[in-house]
Design a protein around this motif. Sequence first.
Motif, PDB file in Angstrom:
ATOM      1  N   GLY A  78       0.794  -1.228   0.000  1.00  0.00           N
ATOM      2  CA  GLY A  78       0.000   0.000   0.000  1.00  0.00           C
ATOM      3  C   GLY A  78       0.823   1.274   0.000  1.00  0.00           C
ATOM      4  N   PHE A  79       2.071   1.187  -0.453  1.00  0.00           N
ATOM      5  CA  PHE A  79       2.976   2.348  -0.418  1.00  0.00           C
ATOM      6  C   PHE A  79       2.368   3.554  -1.119  1.00  0.00           C
ATOM      7  CE2 PHE A  79       6.201   4.911  -2.582  1.00  0.00           C
ATOM      8  CZ  PHE A  79       7.044   5.262  -1.538  1.00  0.00           C
ATOM      9  N   TYR A  80       1.840   3.360  -2.339  1.00  0.00           N
ATOM     10  CA  TYR A  80       1.332   4.501  -3.107  1.00  0.00           C
ATOM     11  C   TYR A  80       0.011   5.031  -2.553  1.00  0.00           C
ATOM     12  CZ  TYR A  80       5.041   3.571  -6.401  1.00  0.00           C
ATOM     13  OH  TYR A  80       6.276   3.402  -6.970  1.00  0.00           O
ATOM     14  N   ASP A  81      -0.691   4.216  -1.766  1.00  0.00           N
ATOM     15  CA  ASP A  81      -1.911   4.701  -1.127  1.00  0.00           C
ATOM     16  C   ASP A  81      -1.574   5.629   0.050  1.00  0.00           C
ATOM     17  OD1 ASP A  81      -3.342   3.079  -2.897  1.00  0.00           O
ATOM     18  OD2 ASP A  81      -3.252   1.369  -1.539  1.00  0.00           O
ATOM     19  N   ARG A  82      -0.461   5.344   0.730  1.00  0.00           N
ATOM     20  CA  ARG A  82      -0.056   6.166   1.881  1.00  0.00           C
ATOM     21  C   ARG A  82       0.905   7.290   1.492  1.00  0.00           C
ATOM     22  NH1 ARG A  82       0.240   0.936   3.893  1.00  0.00           N
ATOM     23  NH2 ARG A  82       2.514   0.911   3.761  1.00  0.00           N
ATOM     24  N   LEU A  83       1.435   7.224   0.267  1.00  0.00           N
ATOM     25  CA  LEU A  83       2.419   8.214  -0.160  1.00  0.00           C
ATOM     26  C   LEU A  83       1.894   9.652  -0.114  1.00  0.00           C
ATOM     27  CD1 LEU A  83       5.193   8.971  -1.279  1.00  0.00           C
ATOM     28  CD2 LEU A  83       4.327   8.437  -3.578  1.00  0.00           C
ATOM     29  N   PRO A  84       0.666   9.948  -0.566  1.00  0.00           N
ATOM     30  CA  PRO A  84       0.223  11.355  -0.545  1.00  0.00           C
ATOM     31  C   PRO A  84       0.314  12.005   0.829  1.00  0.00           C
ATOM     32  CG  PRO A  84      -1.238  10.062  -1.934  1.00  0.00           C
ATOM     33  CD  PRO A  84      -0.323   9.084  -1.254  1.00  0.00           C
ATOM     34  N   ALA A  85      -0.108  11.278   1.875  1.00  0.00           N
ATOM     35  CA  ALA A  85      -0.041  11.853   3.229  1.00  0.00           C
ATOM     36  C   ALA A  85       1.410  12.024   3.671  1.00  0.00           C
ATOM     37  CB  ALA A  85      -0.800  10.962   4.211  1.00  0.00           C
TER      38      ALA A  85
ATOM     39  N   GLN B 212       4.317   4.978   7.724  1.00  0.00           N
ATOM     40  CA  GLN B 212       4.522   3.582   7.352  1.00  0.00           C
ATOM     41  C   GLN B 212       4.794   3.407   5.859  1.00  0.00           C
ATOM     42  OE1 GLN B 212       4.610   0.455   9.472  1.00  0.00           O
ATOM     43  NE2 GLN B 212       5.407   2.313  10.454  1.00  0.00           N
ATOM     44  N   VAL B 213       5.762   4.177   5.370  1.00  0.00           N
ATOM     45  CA  VAL B 213       6.222   4.022   3.993  1.00  0.00           C
ATOM     46  C   VAL B 213       7.732   3.815   4.002  1.00  0.00           C
ATOM     47  CG1 VAL B 213       4.367   5.406   2.983  1.00  0.00           C
ATOM     48  CG2 VAL B 213       6.523   6.514   3.649  1.00  0.00           C
ATOM     49  N   CYS B 214       8.253   3.348   2.896  1.00  0.00           N
ATOM     50  CA  CYS B 214       9.688   3.095   2.769  1.00  0.00           C
ATOM     51  C   CYS B 214      10.448   4.422   2.719  1.00  0.00           C
ATOM     52  CB  CYS B 214       9.952   2.293   1.494  1.00  0.00           C
ATOM     53  SG  CYS B 214      11.714   2.145   1.094  1.00  0.00           S
ATOM     54  N   PRO B 215      11.434   4.639   3.606  1.00  0.00           N
ATOM     55  CA  PRO B 215      12.152   5.914   3.611  1.00  0.00           C
ATOM     56  C   PRO B 215      12.975   6.141   2.349  1.00  0.00           C
ATOM     57  CG  PRO B 215      13.152   4.360   5.156  1.00  0.00           C
ATOM     58  CD  PRO B 215      11.865   3.754   4.707  1.00  0.00           C
ATOM     59  N   TYR B 216      13.511   5.066   1.777  1.00  0.00           N
ATOM     60  CA  TYR B 216      14.338   5.223   0.582  1.00  0.00           C
ATOM     61  C   TYR B 216      13.505   5.720  -0.595  1.00  0.00           C
ATOM     62  CZ  TYR B 216      17.353   4.085  -3.375  1.00  0.00           C
ATOM     63  OH  TYR B 216      18.084   4.162  -4.526  1.00  0.00           O
ATOM     64  N   TYR B 217      12.344   5.109  -0.813  1.00  0.00           N
ATOM     65  CA  TYR B 217      11.522   5.513  -1.954  1.00  0.00           C
ATOM     66  C   TYR B 217      10.738   6.794  -1.674  1.00  0.00           C
ATOM     67  CZ  TYR B 217      13.147   1.473  -4.343  1.00  0.00           C
ATOM     68  OH  TYR B 217      13.987   0.577  -4.963  1.00  0.00           O
ATOM     69  N   LEU B 218      10.530   7.121  -0.406  1.00  0.00           N
ATOM     70  CA  LEU B 218      10.002   8.438  -0.081  1.00  0.00           C
ATOM     71  C   LEU B 218      11.024   9.511  -0.461  1.00  0.00           C
ATOM     72  CD1 LEU B 218       7.889  10.323   1.194  1.00  0.00           C
ATOM     73  CD2 LEU B 218       9.000   9.917   3.409  1.00  0.00           C
ATOM     74  N   SER B 219      12.305   9.238  -0.223  1.00  0.00           N
ATOM     75  CA  SER B 219      13.343  10.219  -0.574  1.00  0.00           C
ATOM     76  C   SER B 219      13.395  10.422  -2.084  1.00  0.00           C
ATOM     77  CB  SER B 219      14.717   9.773  -0.046  1.00  0.00           C
ATOM     78  OG  SER B 219      15.240   8.690  -0.790  1.00  0.00           O
TER      79      SER B 219
END
Length: 761
Positions: free
Chosen positions: A296-303, A327-334
């Motif tokens: 669910g990374f892309y579902d939580r990414l906007p927030a 609760q998202v991946c820090p590397y891909y958030l960066s």
Amino acid sequence: MDTPARYTIAVRSLCEFTAKQGDLDLRFTPAPSAQEGVAGHQTVASRRGSGYRSEVSLSGQHRHLAVRGRADGFDAGRCRVEEIKTHKGEADRIPDNHRQLHWAQAKVYGWLLCQQFELPQITVALVYFEIGKQRETVLEQVCSADELRGFFESLCERFMDWVDREIGHRVQRDAALAALRFPHAEFRAGQRTLAESTFKAARLGRCLMAQAPTGIGKTIGTIFPLLKACPPQELDKVFFLTAKSSGRALALEAVDTLRAAEPAMPLRVIELCARDKVCEHPDKACHGESCPLAQGFYDRLPAAREAAVQQPVLSREVLREVAAAHQVCPYYLSQEMTRWSDVVVGDYNYFFDSAALLHGLTQLNQWRVAVLVDEAHNLLERARAMYTAELAQDDFRAMRRTAPASLKKPLDRLNRAWNAVGKTQTEPYEVLPEVPPTFLAALQDATASITELLADQPAALDAEAMRFYFDALHFSHLLESFGTHSLFDVSVASGAKRNARLCVRNVVPAPFLKPRFEATRTTVLFSATLSPQHFYADTLGLPEDTAWIDVEAPFSAEQLQVNLVRGISTRYQHRRESVVPIADLIAAQYTARPGNYLAFFSSFEYLEQVALEFELAHPSVPMWAQSRRMSEPERDAFLARFVEGGQGIGFAVLGGAFAEGIDLPGDLLIGAFIATLGLPQFNRVNEEMRRRMDETFGEGYDYTYLFPGIRKVVQAAGRVIRTISDRGSVHLIDDRFARPEVMRLLPAWWQLPQRRSAGSH
């Protein structure tokens, strides 16, 4: 009321922002190379009729949002737009969330075509082209213009709140940067020259090489003027690239200094770190069925994105906190937040590697960027490594033993071709004039067969076999661009089975780096050691109009006593008899002026010989030594021995962790002994590189040995004098330091003794 400024975005970026959903899924699926992708698009186009157009440039607007891109294909006669995706394996393996993203892109292009040609409806087609079987899977929908306009506007509306904030941020950012003042009362000596030259390079759209001494504040002296250049030059991003984590820390400190002077400055800064340094679940794979941060990374990414953009500095620690909260991946958030940052701090590879993130985003979004290359003397070796690949026959044999039966024929064929290469060897190391055609064909056939297998059975190979497969792909890709910039060499080790190690070895990275420099508004490469200028300009592929400055050092000759020790030879054949004289020389200097010193040697073996002699002959003098493969805590402990008022000798290897990039001002370090010219080892590999350098530039010995060696010496000596109040000494131990061709490469502010008795110190 003022009309809002226009904001421009690529079709792909708009769709990724608004239409991506579901899991982050990085399970390996064989992907076409860039060349295969282009060839695949060309194959599809060649199958269409005469009225078919490829790469159709399109643009549209919704309110103050401008959207642009290129449709893969448009058939006016059939009124059909195509979004072509090349892939390997069965099309039904493409994840649903990827397919939804592809549909979004296709429909946006459909609307832009309807708008441009006033079409009432259009057929929107997704064309999945399987590279191996050259087979198309086509999905299509007939959509009305009204339907597509509604879809396009819905995506744009989802993006408009973000657009308005981005426009507001840019206006505020540029206003603040235009008014930004240097954060100190005055520039240090030489720092103003560096800053003015950096600003001018951005204004003229040129690259700059800046040789500037240690201690003048190069980091803030380059970041500040480029930030000042952002408003007038309409720069979107500043990339600060460095070879070491210490360089990243200095860049973030410089930004903190600017912020302390202008607390309200709306500047977004992000630090990029390697995935293995920030992964929260290293025991899990990067997909939703394994890692909870991928599910669910892309579902939580906007927030998470909303929270991250509120942070002025997204350091590694802050990114981790934001990622954990959502609760998202820090590397891909960066990676996502890189798109929305003004200053990006990271490693060289993020812009200069073959698949560099920052270069790819710059090209996709047509950003105007300025690039700072910190300690730029390191870029040559790092770039060579980026464009070098090796394959070991032992690794191949291990992979072959566990490979599925379906790969037996292509792997046997590759094994025979590999053996044939090794059997032609008359020496342990040889450079071949070209890649043997039989081996090249066998390697391409084997990787294609493995790719086809993995497309159908992703888990068919174990981890060891997958590592070899990735190495083979990298090797094959470099062979596609093989030329005079690289060597193809073979090393053969005798034994029960001959093991032939093959290498595509880059010697001159210029052809690979040149397009990267061309993609920037300006690139500023700075270091205390960029001499000779032509050496770095030639090997790195800098533009012909690259500017050069050599900033005068703020130090006086009286601050540094330079001793040429001519009576000792550190040549390999003389090292045994040099051990005792070097140990005695170090002890004599320490007795004359007790304090903290560093002694540098050409290898760990040489270091250990002198350290042992010193310990036995002078047991009362504190000493500590660098060891092989030191961990980070061990390196920290080594440096922690250098304290104010401290005394002792640290033994280290020239070119290693303690020979550059460390700051020991005042009496933390009062002297250095350098028992080597730093010349790269004389061996077959370096001799072949020398020959290639000679063919290319005509200065083979200097380019391969002398310039890199003396650069390491100057860097190590630069640890001693860090400020205008420092005092210290350097002992250059070898008779060759007195040669004119060596002395002209040493810093101009050093006072070099012209006449010394043998062995003086």
